[in-house]
Each structure stands twice: as structure tokens, then as C-alpha cells.
Design an enzyme around this catalytic site. Structure first.
Site, PDB file in Angstrom:
ATOM      1  N   SER A 134       0.828  -1.204   0.000  1.00 15.03           N
ATOM      2  CA  SER A 134       0.000   0.000   0.000  1.00 15.03           C
ATOM      3  C   SER A 134       0.862   1.254   0.000  1.00 15.03           C
ATOM      4  CB  SER A 134      -0.922   0.029   1.217  1.00 15.03           C
ATOM      5  OG  SER A 134      -1.711   1.202   1.198  1.00 15.03           O
ATOM      6  N   LYS A 188      -4.639  -6.710   3.448  1.00 12.88           N
ATOM      7  CA  LYS A 188      -4.596  -5.600   2.498  1.00 12.88           C
ATOM      8  C   LYS A 188      -5.997  -5.287   1.966  1.00 12.88           C
ATOM      9  CE  LYS A 188      -2.814  -2.575  -0.419  1.00 12.88           C
ATOM     10  NZ  LYS A 188      -3.747  -2.409  -1.525  1.00 12.88           N
ATOM     11  N   HIS A 191      -7.764  -3.381   4.634  1.00 10.59           N
ATOM     12  CA  HIS A 191      -7.145  -2.049   4.615  1.00 10.59           C
ATOM     13  C   HIS A 191      -7.822  -1.192   3.549  1.00 10.59           C
ATOM     14  CE1 HIS A 191      -4.418   0.661   2.437  1.00 10.59           C
ATOM     15  NE2 HIS A 191      -3.798   0.919   3.572  1.00 10.59           N
ATOM     16  N   ASN A 192      -8.017  -1.748   2.351  1.00 11.76           N
ATOM     17  CA  ASN A 192      -8.652  -0.996   1.266  1.00 11.76           C
ATOM     18  C   ASN A 192     -10.117  -0.696   1.561  1.00 11.76           C
ATOM     19  OD1 ASN A 192      -6.173  -1.395   0.066  1.00 11.76           O
ATOM     20  ND2 ASN A 192      -6.994  -2.059  -1.890  1.00 11.76           N
ATOM     21  N   GLU A 195     -10.116   2.145   3.771  1.00  2.60           N
ATOM     22  CA  GLU A 195      -9.790   3.293   2.925  1.00  2.60           C
ATOM     23  C   GLU A 195     -11.043   3.826   2.221  1.00  2.60           C
ATOM     24  OE1 GLU A 195      -7.599   3.587  -1.324  1.00  2.60           O
ATOM     25  OE2 GLU A 195      -6.410   2.648   0.259  1.00  2.60           O
TER      26      GLU A 195
END
Length: 503
Positions: A134, A188, A191-192, A195
Site C-alpha cells: 500500500s 490488504k 485495509h482498502n 480506505e
């Protein structure tokens, strides 16, 4: 080739992310070989390595030459489009690799694909890592947040490289071994998803300040700059302030006002919401952000709807509300609402990670995940250090909402939060992310919900049974066969007159 002439690591796939990560590795002093099917990309990377400091990077034009140019046990990072291109690249490279060599997929891959590839690689004696990366182009070049999961032996082989290449924060490099299997890709992905929620909440804060508060882009830039000095300090708040300052090169005013209100996406947010549903984990803020991206795509439909509803008599109340707003108070309320909403959004993401960790036996370290997100990545923020400390205080924390420090802050901010949501609703401004976060908070904090009525309904129409609060066991009631009973009016001792006898 002499061992001394061999590269320490290789990287295949020289699009924007791959090229920048390769240069990052080389700049940190690790000789690296690069390869790409399109040979012009290899030449371009070699040229950049030369221009950016004679970096120790060598280019190769066939899979065989590329693989044989790397020290054994070989470690090869691949950064190509997720899905079949990854399988094709693995097939081309693994033909020349030896047992003990490792493949590291640095793309945004579906975690089950990674687990399949781990199994397939092991049958050839190869090691495999699925590594979330990232930070975008800038992060890849100067220090990303790295989330490697899979073979611990493979991680150890390149630990020194990853620790130097990753973003550096006060408590170490932004990389850690995540866990087994597809854990790195899953982390990940979440995480996105977080986001997505972050970006949606910031856009709602902007919408309220601009259309309810009537603030100019110059004022918004100043406000977000100020916010970036306090509790909201983060990469996304910082770049938002910068965006408001950019003038349109093709006309008057700021560029942000000329951009089409239609948001793109690449799938990780959708995967996050799907996984939340699969695991029965509530993630309403992240889901709301995804829904808003879907609705933004209906640009023509929305324009037609606006016209039809206006002709039907819907008034534009937004302009009327701003006249009566105390701007200074509104700005502070929106700041508090944004912060409280973020807590709920991150809580949802961390709970999803915990649920998957329990299911797969990954034993994720949530404090460590928050730590490696403090630098390099898109959601990097001062806020994450507090999340790290919350999980250090209590590794088994049920939710960030009940961490004593976060709980106190949410209680302090809830009045401002409610004012912003209420004002936005009355103005006709949609704030689905803030509303979802507030509803999540209000639902989670209540000891008793109206779910008892839902259970009664389910039992009546489907005999699904229910539990009682005063005795153990499961119960079923023949609801329609029980005699009806009259209920006295609370304000008197008289029995009510049935509505059909009122006349």
C-alpha cells in the site's frame, strides 16, 4: 554467472508500482534484476535507474535469463494484474526456478487464489508469499506499507530487504509477517475497505461544509490544513487540503469543481463487504461507502431524477439552511463527527479481521497491523498509533468502541455528531457514511434492541423458535391460535374503544 555478480532479488512486472518498487529496492543497496514481457518497460526502468543515481539494477528480456540472474535461494516479486496474469507469470518463471526458491505476489489478489497458489507452489518445492503493498506510486518508490503472508521461511529470506524498503516510523519499519496462507492479501483487502470508508467520510464532511455551510474551496483548504495538525492528521486529510488549492488550467476556479462526480473502483471494497456478510460481521460504514460509489456511477439517472423530482415540487432546501448556520460551530461539529465516524469505521474493519483470523487460525496481531499502517499506506494517520495502543492494552478487545479512551472520546463527540447528521438530513444532504457509523454506535451501545419483535415475527410465520430472557431453552408459540387480549390505555384505567366502533 559468478555468485558475486548475481542479484539479491528479482522483480517481474514493470508497470507503475513494479517499476517504483524495483528502484526503491535498488536505492536501498540491494542489487535487483527486473523483467517485463514488454521489453520497452525494461529499457525504461534501466534508464530511470541510471538517471536516479546509477542504481544496482539489471534488466532481462527472457524469463530464463531473469531467473538465473538471481542468487539462490531465489526470491522473485511479481507485480502484475490480479487473476490469470499472475498464474501465467508464475508458470513462465517457475519453469526455471529450483526447490527452495520463492515467489512473492505483490498485487491486490483475492486471498483464496493465494492459498491455491501456495499449495501449487509447494508441489514444486517452491515457497510463496502473498504480500499486500500500500502507498501507491509514491509509497512504492520511497517506502510503502508491506503486508506479507504465507511462508515464514520465505519472509525470513527477504526480511532485511523488506525492512529497509518499507516506510519507516518511530517504532520501526512498516512491515511485519502477517500470518499463514492468504492472510497478507486479506489484511490488504480490509485495509482498502477501511480506505473506502475514510474517503467517503471525508467527502461527506466536504459536502456538508460546502453546501450547508457555504464555504469556499479556499476556506475548505484552510480548514483541512488545520485539521491535519490535530487528531485527524493523516495522508487523506493532507491531500484533501492540497486538492482544494489546485486551480483549473483550462478555465477559472479550482479543478475539484470540474471533476465528474462518478467514482471508480477496483474490487477490494466489494470483496471486503462480501466477506463481512459471509462472516456475519457488521460493516455498515464500509458498505455505505461502496453503495455511494455504485450510486455515483448512475450519473445520468441521478440527473434525470433531480429534474423529475424538482418538477414534482421538491424544493432545493440546501441553500436555505446555510443562511442560518453558525459556520464556526459547524466546522467544529463536522470535525468531531468525522473523527467519531472514523472510529466506528476502523472498528468494523478490525472486527472483520478478527473474525477471519479466528476462522483461519491466523493469530493476527491487531496492534502490529495498526503500527505498520502508520506510514507508507493510504490510510496512514496519527490516529493509528492510538489504535495500536488500544490493542496493546487489551489484545482481546471486542471493539474499538469499548476501548476506554475511544469510548470516552465518542461520548464527548456524540452531540456534535448528531447535530451534523441531523442538519445534513434537514438540508437534503446525504451523509450515508456518517449515518451508518452513528447507527452502528447507537445499535452497539444498547443493551436491548427491538430484535425481540423480529424473532417473534420469524416464529409466527416460519416457526423458527425464540429464546426468552427469563428462562433457558428454545420456544415456539402458536401465535394466531392464542386468544386476543385487550390492553388498557396507559393514561387511564378505561379500556379503549376498538377503532372500527369509534363512530
Amino acid at each position: 554467472m559468478e555468485a558475486s555478480a548475481l542479484s539479491r532479488i528479482g522483480l517481474a512486472g514493470l508497470a507503475v508500482m513494479g517499476q517504483n518498487l524495483a528502484l526503491n529496492v535498488a536505492e536501498k543497496g540491494f542489487p535487483i534484476s527486473v523483467y517485463n514481457r514488454t521489453t520497452s518497460k525494461v529499457d525504461e526502468t534501466l534508464d530511470r535507474a541510471h538517471r536516479e543515481g546509477q542504481l544496482p539494477l539489471t534488466g532481462h528480456y527472457t524469463p530464463r535469463d531473469f531467473v538465473l540472474s538471481i542468487q539462490r535461494p531465489r526470491s522473485v516479486i511479481i507485480l502484475v494484474k490480479a487473476g490469470s496474469p499472475v498464474d501465467q507469470t508464475i508458470a513462465a518463471l517457475s519453469e526455471h526456478m529450483s526447490p527452495g526458491d520463492c515467489i512473492i505476489d505483490g498485487g491486490n489478489e483475492w486471498y483464496l487464489n493465494t492459498e491455491r497458489r501456495i499449495h501449487e507452489a509447494s508441489q514444486k518445492g517452491l515457497l510463496y508469499l502473498g504480500m499486500g503493498v500500500s502507498g501507491g506510486e509514491e509509497g512504492a518508490r520511497h517506502g510503502p506499507s508491506l503486508m506479507p503472508g504465507g511462508s515464514f521461511e520465505a519472509y525470513n529470506n527477504i526480511r532485511d530487504i523488506l525492512q529497509k524498503v518499507a516506510a519507516q516510523v518511530d517504532d520501526g519499519p512498516c512491515v511485519t509477517y502477517i500470518g499463514e496462507g492468504g492472510s497478507g492479501n486479506f489484511v490488504k483487502m480490509v485495509h482498502n475497505g477501511i480506505e473506502y470508508g475514510d474517503m467517503q467520510l471525508i467527502s461527506e464532511a466536504y459536502d456538508v461544509l460546502k453546501h450547508v455551510g457555504g464555504l469556499s474551496n479556499a476556506e475548505l483548504a484552510e480548514i483541512f490544513d488545520e485539521w491535519n495538525k490535530g487528531e485527524l492528521e493523516s495522508f487523506l486529510v493532507e491531500i484533501t487540503a492540497d486538492i482544494f488549492k489546485v486551480k483549473d488550467e483550462y478555465g477559472e476556479g479550482e479543478l475539484v469543481d470540474k471533476i465528474l462526480d462518478k467514482t471508480g473502483m477496483k474490487g477490494t471494497g466489494k470483496w471486503t463487504v462480501q466477506q463481512a456478510a459471509e462472516l456475519s460481521v457488521a460493516a455498515p460504514t464500509i458498505a455505505a461507502s461502496l453503495d455511494c460509489r455504485y450510486l455515483s456511477g448512475l450519473k445520468e439517472e441521478r440527473e434525470k431524477a433531480a429534474k423529475v423530482l424538482k418538477e414534482a415540487g421538491l424544493k432545493d432546501e440546501v441553500q436555505n439552511v446555510g443562511v442560518h448556520v453558525d459556520k464556526k460551530r459547524l466546522i467544529d461539529d463536522v470535525r468531531q463527527a468525522l473523527y467519531a465516524s472514523k472510529i466506528c469505521s476502523y472498528a468494523q474493519g478490525m472486527n472483520l479481521l478478527r473474525s477471519k483470523s479466528n476462522e483461519k487460525g491466523w493469530n493476527l496481531n491487531f496492534g502490529e497491523l495498526a503500527r505498520i499502517w502508520k506510514g507508507g499506506c493510504i490510510i496512514r494517520a496519527v490516529f493509528l498509533d492510538r489504535i495500536k495502543k488500544a490493542y496493546q492494552r487489551n489484545p482481546n478487545l471486542a471493539s474499538l468502541v469499548v476501548d476506554p479512551e475511544f469510548a470516552r472520546e465518542m461520548v464527548q463527540r456524540q452531540a456534535a455528531w448528531r447535530r451534523v447528521v441531523g442538519l445534513a438530513i434537514s438540508a437534503g444532504i446525504s451523509t450515508p457514511g456518517m449515518c451508518a457509523s452513528l447507527s452502528y454506535f447507537d445499535t452497539y451501545r444498547r443493551a436491548r434492541l427491538p430484535a425481540n419483535l423480529v424473532q417473534a415475527q420469524r416464529d409466527l410465520f416460519g416457526a423458527h423458535t425464540y429464546e426468552r430472557i427469563d428462562r433457558p431453552g428454545s420456544f415456539h408459540t402458536e401465535w394466531t391460535k392464542l386468544p386476543a387480549r385487550l390492553v388498557p390505555v396507559l393514561s387511564s384505567n378505561k379500556w379503549p374503544t376498538p377503532s372500527f366502533m369509534a363512530d
